[in-house]
Motif scaffolding. Structure first.
Motif, PDB file in Angstrom:
ATOM      1  N   VAL A 184      -7.562  92.852  12.297  1.00 20.19           N
ATOM      2  CA  VAL A 184      -8.810  92.755  11.527  1.00 20.19           C
ATOM      3  C   VAL A 184      -8.533  92.185  10.136  1.00 20.19           C
ATOM      4  N   LEU A 185      -7.432  92.645   9.528  1.00 18.29           N
ATOM      5  CA  LEU A 185      -7.073  92.126   8.198  1.00 18.29           C
ATOM      6  C   LEU A 185      -6.800  90.629   8.254  1.00 18.29           C
ATOM      7  N   ALA A 186      -6.072  90.242   9.269  1.00 11.92           N
ATOM      8  CA  ALA A 186      -5.767  88.810   9.394  1.00 11.92           C
ATOM      9  C   ALA A 186      -7.042  87.999   9.589  1.00 11.92           C
ATOM     10  N   ALA A 187      -7.962  88.545  10.378  1.00  4.75           N
ATOM     11  CA  ALA A 187      -9.213  87.811  10.621  1.00  4.75           C
ATOM     12  C   ALA A 187     -10.066  87.742   9.366  1.00  4.75           C
ATOM     13  N   ALA A 188     -10.054  88.814   8.580  1.00  4.18           N
ATOM     14  CA  ALA A 188     -10.889  88.830   7.374  1.00  4.18           C
ATOM     15  C   ALA A 188     -10.359  87.893   6.308  1.00  4.18           C
ATOM     16  N   GLU A 189      -9.064  87.680   6.303  1.00  6.85           N
ATOM     17  CA  GLU A 189      -8.493  86.808   5.279  1.00  6.85           C
ATOM     18  C   GLU A 189      -8.497  85.352   5.698  1.00  6.85           C
TER      19      GLU A 189
END
Lengths: 389, 331
Positions: B325-330
């Motif tokens: 999720v973090l990777a997708a949000a960034e």
């Protein structure tokens, strides 16, 4: 409490960086757009085989178009103030200080004023050019390729033009003595050449091969010019031919009637009238003192005008390139000569009239042997342009 | 009452100094795991409730007790068992005889009436008792016999649960899990930390934390945390993170769509913002940066993401999902 100066300082800094980013975007887009436009212009110039001057204009226009497109792209894609602030944060590792300060520049909260003050303090020493140095995002050496391509196309087109220019004099008889391109010769080159020939001893002015070489490509190889060449190459044969045809109206003055006749034939031969004219007039020495208006004016490079044969030659020379380029007396040859005339020279009609006026003057002043007067008139009648009255 | 920037700067400096002091005092008793200690402190100063998970014997209870000692706050510990009743937690009315000889009901406050409550092995309590915690954690008051009794601020519940002994437990329902601000995972100590633990606990000297602060100071610090500003980048990142945990959202990565049944609730966003504020203050800033959000995303989201059948069968950890999720949000 609101720290307005600090907030304004942040906004000013961000605006400066924004201008810098816009400039960088313009440079980046300009490089790409100009390179593309130059390549396209060079390709078009090469494909259409335009002249190097036009190709240079196209390439210049391509550069201009590229700059315009780059300016438009830079204006349209200028980052917003917020995006600029975010870029500043990223570059300086400010942890969103500038973005937040920009957002809170008008906030009355004391925390907001602290944030703005902190951001302005950190931006105080920031130089936009150092934060955002010129970065094309590609190797600048890539730009050398379109530049080299454009230069190559220009050189190629220019070389083609240089190689194509000598073909014109070659088609007209191998051109000047040194084989120089016609385009490189001054307008009075033919007159200068006549001067050189005139300065040479009689009988050595032109050899038969030289005459043949000059007359051969004149494309107007009419029978008369062939005769003239033959006469020039072999005066005896020319003599015989002239006697045979009854056209050897020997001049009352002069030392060698046959030679004169042949020379006169050659003079009137359209392929090289000026050369023969000089040859006939040169050795005769000084100009005629009673030559009122300088019949030899077109050959004013020094070819002396003499009464008698010299006057006739001068008249023919006055016709100059007109007569010389007529290629005999056939209408087709005249057209060909017209086509070969450089664009900047006077029209055939103008030159014909000038030559005819001078010839009439020479006739009126009895500078033309009586036996040749009708010949001169016939000659001018033969080469008279259709529009001349 | 208006507060000046100078006052805020003073409070912020006190916050940073107090936070460092707490870290140091806890470190004197609890060995290692600085990240866990920081998350615990952040959770407390945001007035959140923490779910501490780890094998037995790793010092979960010691950690919370040390925090209470260092803050000089009232501490209570509840050992949850299946026979624990709600009244044992919240308190109850007792029939007492007044000095005049009359009889009256008097509310006897339960262990929930403390500043820091330690609910040990919460998953062993029955759902009925767990629900008693629910109201106290969310509403910060308890209701007994129709009378509402507010809980004193500051108030934080730190519950522990043992992930390896699941027999005879009542796993916390999603609704109750969502009440926890952070989920803190205690890891096994490494060799050096283990040696230090042995040295401290088997010797004659007993290490204790020095009491400091008090409830009033803590309340001031909590108030300061809430004043920190949130910039657009941080806010947008929080929103993207929460949206990305939902399998039906367009922002969700493929891993979430494949293995997640329910995503994070708005409480997760609240938790991330608040925790990021505390981290910003610790970093000497008065605004939240995206880096702060990144640091608190995992403890705030990991217990709020409910895996689906495929996720559980393939043993996809919620930590891995949060990383995705973090990777997708960034991106």
């Amino acid at each position: 409490m609101t720290d307005r100066p600090a907030g304004q300082l942040v906004i000013d800094h961000v605006s400066r960086c924004r201008r810098r980013l816009r400039l960088l975007a313009f440079v980046r887009h300009a490089c790409l757009a100009c390179a593309t436009a130059v390549l396209v212009a060079a390709a078009c110039a090469l494909g259409l085989r335009v002249s190097s001057a036009i190709a240079a204009e196209w390439i210049g226009a391509g550069v201009g178009l590229g700059l315009a497109v780059a300016g438009l792209a830079a204006a349209l894609r200028t980052p917003t103030r917020r995006a600029t602030a975010a870029a500043l944060d990223r570059r300086l590792h400010l942890q969103d200080r500038v973005v937040t300060a920009l957002q809170l520049a008008d906030d009355e909260d004391p925390i907001a004023s602290l944030i703005v003050r902190d951001a302005s303090h950190r931006l105080r020493a920031v130089v936009p050019a150092r934060v955002f140095p010129l970065d094309l995002r590609f190797d600048w050496r890539v730009l050398l390729a379109p530049a080299a391509a454009a230069l190559g196309v220009l050189l190629m087109l220019s070389w083609n033009e240089t190689a194509a220019v000598p073909q014109a004099p070659a088609a007209r008889g191998q051109g000047g003595a040194a084989g120089r391109p016609l385009a490189t010769q001054p307008p009075s080159a033919e007159a200068a050449r006549a001067e050189e020939v005139a300065a040479a001893p009689e009988g050595m002015a032109a050899t038969a091969p030289d005459t043949e070489r000059r007359a051969e490509p004149s494309a107007a190889a009419t029978s008369q010019s062939r005769d003239a060449r033959a006469a020039a190459a072999n005066p005896a044969a020319g003599d015989a031919r002239a006697s045979k045809e009854g056209q050897s109206q020997r001049p009352s003055t002069g030392d060698d009637a046959e030679t004169t006749s042949a020379r006169t034939e050659s003079t009137l031969a359209p392929s090289e009238p000026e050369r023969v004219t000089s040859r006939s007039g040169g050795p005769q020495g000084a100009s005629s003192p009673n030559s009122p208006e300088g019949v030899n004016a077109p050959a004013s490079a020094g070819a002396p005008a003499t009464p008698g044969r010299g006057g006739l030659a001068a008249a023919a020379l006055a016709a100059g390139p007109a007569a010389g380029g007529v290629a005999g007396q056939s209408p087709q040859a005249t057209d060909l000569a017209r086509a070969e005339l450089p664009a900047r020279q006077p029209s055939y009609d103008v030159r014909y009239r000038a030559a005819w006026v001078k010839a009439q003057a020479a006739l009126a002043q009895n500078r033309v042997p009586r036996s040749l007067r009708s010949y001169v008139r016939n000659y001018f009648e033969a080469i008279r342009p259709a529009t001349a009255e | 009452m208006t507060i000046s920037p100078a006052d805020i700067e003073t409070q912020a400096a006190a916050f940073q100094e107090g936070f460092a002091h707490l870290r140091s005092e806890i470190g004197r008793v609890f060995v290692g795991q600085p990240a866990l200690v920081e998350q615990l402190l952040v959770c407390f100063f945001c007035q959140g409730h923490g779910l501490i998970e780890g094998p037995p014997g790793l010092g979960k209870t010691l950690l919370v007790r040390t925090l209470s000692d260092a803050l000089d706050l009232r501490f209570s510990r509840i050992q949850c068992t299946p026979d624990l009743m709600p009244a044992d937690v919240t308190g109850t009315n007792l029939l007492v005889e007044t000095p005049g000889g009359a009889r009256d009901f008097t509310f006897q406050r339960g262990p929930l009436f403390a500043n820091i409550v330690m609910a040990d092995e919460l998953n062993r309590a029955t759902p009925r008792t767990q629900a008693a915690f629910l109201e106290a954690m969310q509403e910060r008051h308890v209701t007994v016999f129709g009378t509402t009794h507010p809980l004193e601020e500051p108030f934080s519940v730190f519950a522990t649960q043992n992930p390896i002994e699941m027999e005879g437990t009542y796993p916390l329902p999603e609704a109750q899990l969502d009440r926890f601000f952070f989920k803190l995972t205690v890891k096994s100590p490494d060799i050096a930390d283990l040696a230090e633990i042995l040295d401290r606990t088997t010797g004659p000297d007993q290490h204790t934390a020095t009491a400091r602060f008090g409830a009033d100071v803590v309340r001031t610090m909590v108030g300061l945390v809430k004043r920190v500003k949130v910039g657009d980048p941080a806010m947008q990142m929080v929103l993207r993170l929460v949206r990305a945990t939902h399998p039906d959202a367009a922002e969700a990565p493929a891993m979430v769509k494949s293995y997640v049944r329910y995503g994070a609730s708005p409480r997760a966003a609240q938790a991330m913002i608040l925790a990021a504020k505390a981290l910003a203050l610790l970093g000497g800033r008065y605004h939240v940066a995206t880096d702060d959000v990144r640091r608190v995303a995992s403890p705030a989201l990991v217990h709020r993401i409910i895996r689906n059948f495929h996720g559980e069968m393939e043993q996809v950890s919620t930590d891995a999902i949060v990383d995705g999720v973090l990777a997708a949000a960034e991106a």
